[in-house]
Design a protein around this motif. Structure first.
Motif, short mmCIF file in Angstrom:
data_model
loop_
_atom_site.label_atom_id
_atom_site.label_comp_id
_atom_site.label_asym_id
_atom_site.label_seq_id
_atom_site.Cartn_x
_atom_site.Cartn_y
_atom_site.Cartn_z
N VAL A 30 2.35 -2.58 -4.19
CA VAL A 30 1.53 -3.46 -3.34
C VAL A 30 0.94 -4.60 -4.19
O VAL A 30 0.42 -4.37 -5.28
N TYR A 65 -5.54 -6.70 -1.72
CA TYR A 65 -5.38 -5.81 -0.57
C TYR A 65 -6.71 -5.10 -0.32
O TYR A 65 -7.64 -5.21 -1.12
N ALA A 79 -1.89 -5.48 3.20
CA ALA A 79 -1.92 -4.02 3.22
C ALA A 79 -3.34 -3.47 3.29
O ALA A 79 -4.25 -3.96 2.63
N VAL A 122 -4.69 -0.01 2.12
CA VAL A 122 -4.29 1.17 1.37
C VAL A 122 -5.31 2.27 1.62
O VAL A 122 -6.52 2.03 1.53
N CYS A 141 -3.98 -0.88 12.08
CA CYS A 141 -3.36 -1.89 11.23
C CYS A 141 -2.37 -2.73 12.02
O CYS A 141 -2.35 -3.96 11.91
N ARG A 182 -0.34 -3.76 7.42
CA ARG A 182 0.44 -2.54 7.31
C ARG A 182 -0.37 -1.50 6.56
O ARG A 182 -1.13 -1.83 5.65
N VAL A 190 -0.62 1.43 4.01
CA VAL A 190 0.08 2.05 2.88
C VAL A 190 -0.66 3.32 2.51
O VAL A 190 -1.82 3.27 2.10
#
Ligand code: KG4
Ligand code: ZN
Length: 362
Positions: free
Chosen positions: A130, A134, A274, A276, A295, A301, A303
């Motif tokens: 990644v 983020y 992302a 996370v 998300c 997205r 993760v």
């Protein structure tokens, strides 16, 4: 090629690992040995610091040896030793950091003291490559935080809990319902068999502008509901767990949603940014599913590193060591550094009143 020995002893896992970064920039976990002390603490319903420290002393040498053996390396083959220097239980931190200092002194390799939270924060770069920046959601037994990860050593805490950590809320709910420690997985299992509409628990801080979390009121509401209908049948326990877990997922949806909005408005140009997720609570399937759809709604997205790398381990510490070495974040005074039981990732963030006094785990 960089190879790093990682050591983690901040709570109730004694762990060692060798992580490598090859010349083409691909990371690899060469070994990842984790010895859990859950059985040593189960009878007490939580982690007992003195028992934990003694167990680390007894186990760590053998665990380091096992990690090197599994990686088919000797101490002379690694390029550095990274160890958790905080935050966590001071006894375990002393054991891990002193061992790392001894190894570094004897082998002449650099010592990299690592913040345990930084280990969690950077794991997604080991597993999923990644890119910065983020957003990190750390949900464990000791922490509930949203952190903007701008780079190695560059963190901005956006949210934290003003009372209990999320894992702690699961553990305390389990305890008052008579479920065994650690509570999270047991509450999740019960919730699957329960009716989530039977009990309506609060959604703390819902609608508030601030991004923080609060879970102690929820725990109190669970206690009151349980006391009101005691003695509890198996179905009662399952229904309470289901109601509790629904309150948690809806709370995360609303609270974390605000952080995602803020991230999107700060970084409108990042293509597929992302979120996370890390920490033991990230093992919860209902929570993962909630975050996944949240998300998607925000054009981000999710993760989620494999569960073994979300919970406490030494691969994340070794990896943070590699990231620090690579970024040139090595200091000279490490051999005199003392472990820090409290060590915020974002030193500039104001401490939260009442936060951090409970919850042994990081
Ligand atoms: O990351 P972790 O292993 O240790 C630290 O706190 O650093 O997290 C442990 C926490 C415990 O509170 C445990 O109850 C919770 O994670 N947990 C879960 C689940 N599995 C572990 N909580 C909810 N659902 C789960 N499936
Ligand atoms: Zn942790």
């Amino acid at each position: 090629m960089i190879r790093m020995l990682g050591i983690e002893t901040s709570c109730d896992e004694t762990a060692a690992s060798v992580v490598a970064l090859d010349d083409s920039g691909v990371p690899r976990i060469l070994s990842n040995v984790v010895l859990s002390q859950i059985e040593d603490h189960a009878a007490f319903g939580g982690v007992v610091p003195e028992i934990a420290a003694r167990a680390h002393v007894e186990a760590l040498d053998g665990i380091v040896e096992a990690a090197l053996k599994e990686a088919e390396l000797g101490l002379g083959d690694v390029d550095g030793v990274a160890a958790t220097a905080g935050p966590g239980l001071i006894g375990g931190l002393i054991v891990g950091l002193m061992t790392a200092k001894a190894i570094a002194a004897a082998s002449g390799k650099p010592l990299l003291p690592v913040n345990h939270l930084e280990g969690h924060a950077l794991t997604a770069r080991l597993t999923d490559d990644v890119a910065f920046p983020y957003l990190l959601l750390l949900v464990s037994g000791g922490h509930t935080q949203v952190v903007l990860v701008r780079g190695v050593g560059d963190y901005e805490r956006w949210a934290t809990t003003i009372d209990d950590a999320l894992g702690e809320a699961f553990d305390k709910t389990a305890k008052l319902l008579g479920l065994p420690y650690p509570g999270g997985p047991n509450v999740e299992r019960q919730a699957e068999a329960g009716d989530a509409s039977r009990f309506r628990f609060p959604r703390p801080l819902r609608g508030e502008q601030r991004l923080d979390f609060s879970f102690s009121g929820l725990k109190t509401a669970v206690r009151q509901a349980a006391t009101a209908i005691a003695p509890l049948s198996g179905q009662d326990v399952a229904d309470i767990c289901a109601g509790f877990q629904l309150a948690i997922t809806e709370t995360l949806e609303e609270r974390v949603g605000r952080s995602l909005e803020r991230f999107r408005s700060l970084f409108p140009d990042i293509g597929s940014p992302a979120l996370v997720v890390a920490g033991g609570v990230a093992a919860n399937k209902a929570i993962r599913a909630t975050l996944d759809s949240l998300c998607a709604r925000h054009g981000m997205r999710l993760v989620a590193p494999p569960i073994a790398l979300c919970t406490d381990n030494a691969a994340m510490i070794g990896w943070a060591g590699i990231e620090r070495l690579r970024a040139g974040l090595v200091t000279n005074d490490v051999m005199t550094m003392a472990p820090r039981s409290r060590w915020p990732l974002d030193e500039a963030a104001a401490p939260m009143i009442g936060h951090g006094k409970r919850g042994a785990k990081a």
